[in-house]
Design an enzyme around this catalytic site. Structure first.
Site, PDB file in Angstrom:
ATOM      1  N   LYS A 197       0.855  -1.186   0.000  1.00 18.71           N
ATOM      2  CA  LYS A 197       0.000   0.000   0.000  1.00 18.71           C
ATOM      3  C   LYS A 197       0.888   1.232   0.000  1.00 18.71           C
ATOM      4  CE  LYS A 197      -1.764   2.857   2.861  1.00 18.71           C
ATOM      5  NZ  LYS A 197      -1.835   4.086   2.026  1.00 18.71           N
ATOM      6  N   GLY A 250       6.531   4.790   9.185  1.00 18.00           N
ATOM      7  CA  GLY A 250       5.697   5.967   9.372  1.00 18.00           C
ATOM      8  C   GLY A 250       5.754   6.456  10.801  1.00 18.00           C
ATOM      9  N   SER A 251       4.683   7.078  11.246  1.00 14.83           N
ATOM     10  CA  SER A 251       4.663   7.690  12.566  1.00 14.83           C
ATOM     11  C   SER A 251       4.532   6.648  13.671  1.00 14.83           C
ATOM     12  CB  SER A 251       3.506   8.689  12.672  1.00 14.83           C
ATOM     13  OG  SER A 251       2.272   8.004  12.759  1.00 14.83           O
ATOM     14  N   THR A 252       5.028   7.005  14.847  1.00 16.90           N
ATOM     15  CA  THR A 252       4.916   6.109  16.000  1.00 16.90           C
ATOM     16  C   THR A 252       3.464   5.885  16.378  1.00 16.90           C
ATOM     17  OG1 THR A 252       7.097   6.749  16.819  1.00 16.90           O
ATOM     18  CG2 THR A 252       5.566   5.834  18.424  1.00 16.90           C
ATOM     19  N   GLY A 255       2.069   3.388  14.053  1.00 15.55           N
ATOM     20  CA  GLY A 255       2.686   2.101  14.343  1.00 15.55           C
ATOM     21  C   GLY A 255       2.019   1.385  15.499  1.00 15.55           C
ATOM     22  N   GLU A 272       9.336   0.751  11.406  1.00 17.24           N
ATOM     23  CA  GLU A 272      10.374   1.792  11.387  1.00 17.24           C
ATOM     24  C   GLU A 272       9.636   3.109  11.563  1.00 17.24           C
ATOM     25  OE1 GLU A 272      12.264   4.730  10.726  1.00 17.24           O
ATOM     26  OE2 GLU A 272      12.409   4.222   8.606  1.00 17.24           O
ATOM     27  N   CYS A 306      13.042  10.297   9.021  1.00 19.74           N
ATOM     28  CA  CYS A 306      12.956   9.831  10.405  1.00 19.74           C
ATOM     29  C   CYS A 306      14.288   9.890  11.131  1.00 19.74           C
ATOM     30  CB  CYS A 306      12.405   8.419  10.435  1.00 19.74           C
ATOM     31  SG  CYS A 306      13.271   7.299   9.316  1.00 19.74           S
ATOM     32  N   GLU A 403       9.033  15.047  17.350  1.00 20.36           N
ATOM     33  CA  GLU A 403       9.439  14.916  15.960  1.00 20.36           C
ATOM     34  C   GLU A 403       8.635  15.904  15.113  1.00 20.36           C
ATOM     35  OE1 GLU A 403      10.486  11.416  12.828  1.00 20.36           O
ATOM     36  OE2 GLU A 403       8.506  11.310  13.760  1.00 20.36           O
TER      37      GLU A 403
END
Length: 501
Positions: A197, A250-252, A255, A272, A306, A403
């Site tokens: 995706k 992507g973002s935490t 995730g 990641e 990142c 971030e």
């Protein structure tokens, strides 16, 4: 050779123009099929529409997973390692032949400067060749059989390395082609099939890659591409019971949602995620090296990466000299369209993200940080924010802790050279993805690196990633590693076999 055409005054190759004019569907089971929706993708440097593309949700993900399972149980699973090696090398050669197309699509869709996009394209070709070469080196071991059997008779115990199965791979917008390949290449080398995706913000280079995969002759269903929103296609892929592994970049926050979605069948998960990487500049640092190096640690890819080194710890003895150099470098950077050869920094990916970054900049000013460079959005089409540097930052400020994913550097002046104290500052974050140490004393460098809790730390350089070098994070920066042998291991299971002889 055909003459280049123009996009908003910028030269693009005829093949890029032709691709933008195509109908962009979903790749499922070796066929380009209709989706259930449609979206538009924009050039973030101009705000102009590039093209439309079709999207899918749960129904399309179901079909893609079924196609991937059929290929895994069938043609791909039966393919010899020599044939799998050859088809990956063939894909690499096709991508080499289409390097201009892939490079320009990432520039137009993402906004990255040409020097980054060109490097990315050459790197992903290298990555496919690297993992193609690793297929023949997937090996098990022979080990001592269990005592209760060995005491009775001769026996043989060995291990097999087998593919995990169907892998769902969710790709971010910041380096779309590179991230797709760093997930796809080891998965295919391991013998997995995949459902990819792409980000709805940057689908184009992955769609072009899909056609190249078809042209290389991969069996139907080995690689499937389902465009769509994260809440639709991404969520359906993450929770799908037919998916054996999810890999997400992507973002935490996202995730953590993927972890929850994966619990249904306890699928394997690689993540990641975010970062707030420390950059430690010691009093003996080579400033001719550190000034451009630390600058690009923050500003590379517009800070939209990142591993960006955005927390700068600099000793008070060289603070003013370093800041002066960093500000000079930031002010000299050319902002412009990625198609322009001289551009060093492109735009933010979207209006919404630009507004978010500017919110952090205004927040830092209000919190008492001192603006040394940048701090403004350009009054022109696109989402260009000048490289921004703050000094007098404190550990509690949002600009220091969170971030930002933009070209914003937060500098803290330090008085100590005690390595334990410096490491405590570096580690004062929930993240642990990257970092760097700048010093002429290699003993100091290695001792400090050992104390920094990050998955990837460089000395007198930053973000030294490579195809053969494992990359991943500690803490809230993620689970697992990509690149290198560890990237291949993430798509393999180990089976132990014991036979009475």
């Amino acid at each position: 050779m055909s003459e280049p055409t123009r996009f908003d005054g910028h030269a693009i190759a005829p093949e890029t123009e032709a691709f933008l004019g195509q109908t962009h569907k979903l790749l499922i089971g070796g066929e380009w099929v209709e989706g259930s929706g449609e979206m538009e993708t924009l050039d973030p440097a101009t705000g102009l529409a590039l093209t439309t593309f079709q999207t899918g949700g749960k129904a399309e993900v179901d079909k893609a997973v079924a196609a991937a399972r059929k290929a895994f149980d069938g043609a791909w699973g039966r393919m010899t390692v020599a044939a799998r090696t050859a088809i990956l090398h063939k894909l690499a050669r096709i991508m080499e032949e289409n390097a201009t197309l892939l490079t320009e699509l990432d520039i137009l869709d993402n906004g990255m400067p040409r020097f980054i996009a060109g490097l990315t394209t050459s790197n992903v070709v290298e990555m496919i060749d690297y993992y193609a070469g690793a297929i023949m080196r997937i090996e098990g071991t022979t080990i001592a059989p269990p005592r209760h059997i060995a005491d009775e008779t001769e026996a043989l115990t060995y291990t097999l390395r087998e593919p995990v199965g169907v892998a769902g791979q969710i790709v971010p917008w910041n380096v779309p082609l590179s991230t797709a390949i760093l997930k796809m290449a080891p998965a295919l080398a391991a013998g997995c099939t995949v459902v990819v995706k792409p980000s709805e913000m940057t689908p184009l280079s992955v769609l072009a890659l899909g056609q190249m995969i078809c042209d290389a002759g991969f069996p139907e269903g080995v690689v499937n591409i389902v465009n769509g929103l994260g809440a639709d296609a991404g969520a359906a892929l993450s929770e799908h019971p037919g998916v054996d592994k999810i890999s997400f970049t992507g973002s935490t926050a996202t995730g953590k949602r993927i972890i929850a979605a994966s619990m249904g069948n306890l699928k394997r998960v690689s993540l990641e995620l975010g970062g707030k990487s420390p950059v430690m500049v010691m009093p003996d640092a080579d400033l001719e090296l550190a000034i451009p190096g630390v600058s690009m640690a923050t500003f590379f890819l517009q800070g939209q990466n990142c591993m960006a080194g955005t927390r700068i710890f600099v000793h008070e003895s060289i603070h003013d000299q370093l800041v002066e150099g960093l500000a000079g470098f930031a002010n000299s950077m050319t902002l412009g369209h990625g198609l322009d050869m001289g551009s060093m920094q492109g735009p933010m990916i979207s209006d919404a993200h630009s507004a978010k970054v500017m919110g952090y900049i205004e927040g830092a000013k209000a919190a008492g940080a001192t603006l040394e460079a940048g701090g403004e959005k350009l009054d022109r089409p696109g989402n260009f924010i000048r490289p921004t540097i703050f000094t007098d930052c404190t550990p509690d400020m949002a600009v220091t802790r969170e971030e930002i994913f933009g070209p914003v550097m937060a500098i803290q002046k330090v008085a100590t050279t005690d390595l334990d104290e410096l490491a405590a500052m570096a580690n004062d974050t929930p993240y642990g993805l990257s970092g760097s140490v700048w010093t002429k004393d290699l003993s100091t460098a290695h001792r400090l690196v050992k104390r920094i809790r990050s998955g990837h730390v460089s000395i007198n350089c930053h973000g030294a990633v490579g195809t053969n070098i494992p990359f991943g994070g500690y803490g809230e920066s993620g689970w697992g590693r990509e690149f290198g042998n560890e990237g291949l291991d993430a798509y393999l299971e180990t089976k132990a076999v014991t036979a009475r002889l």
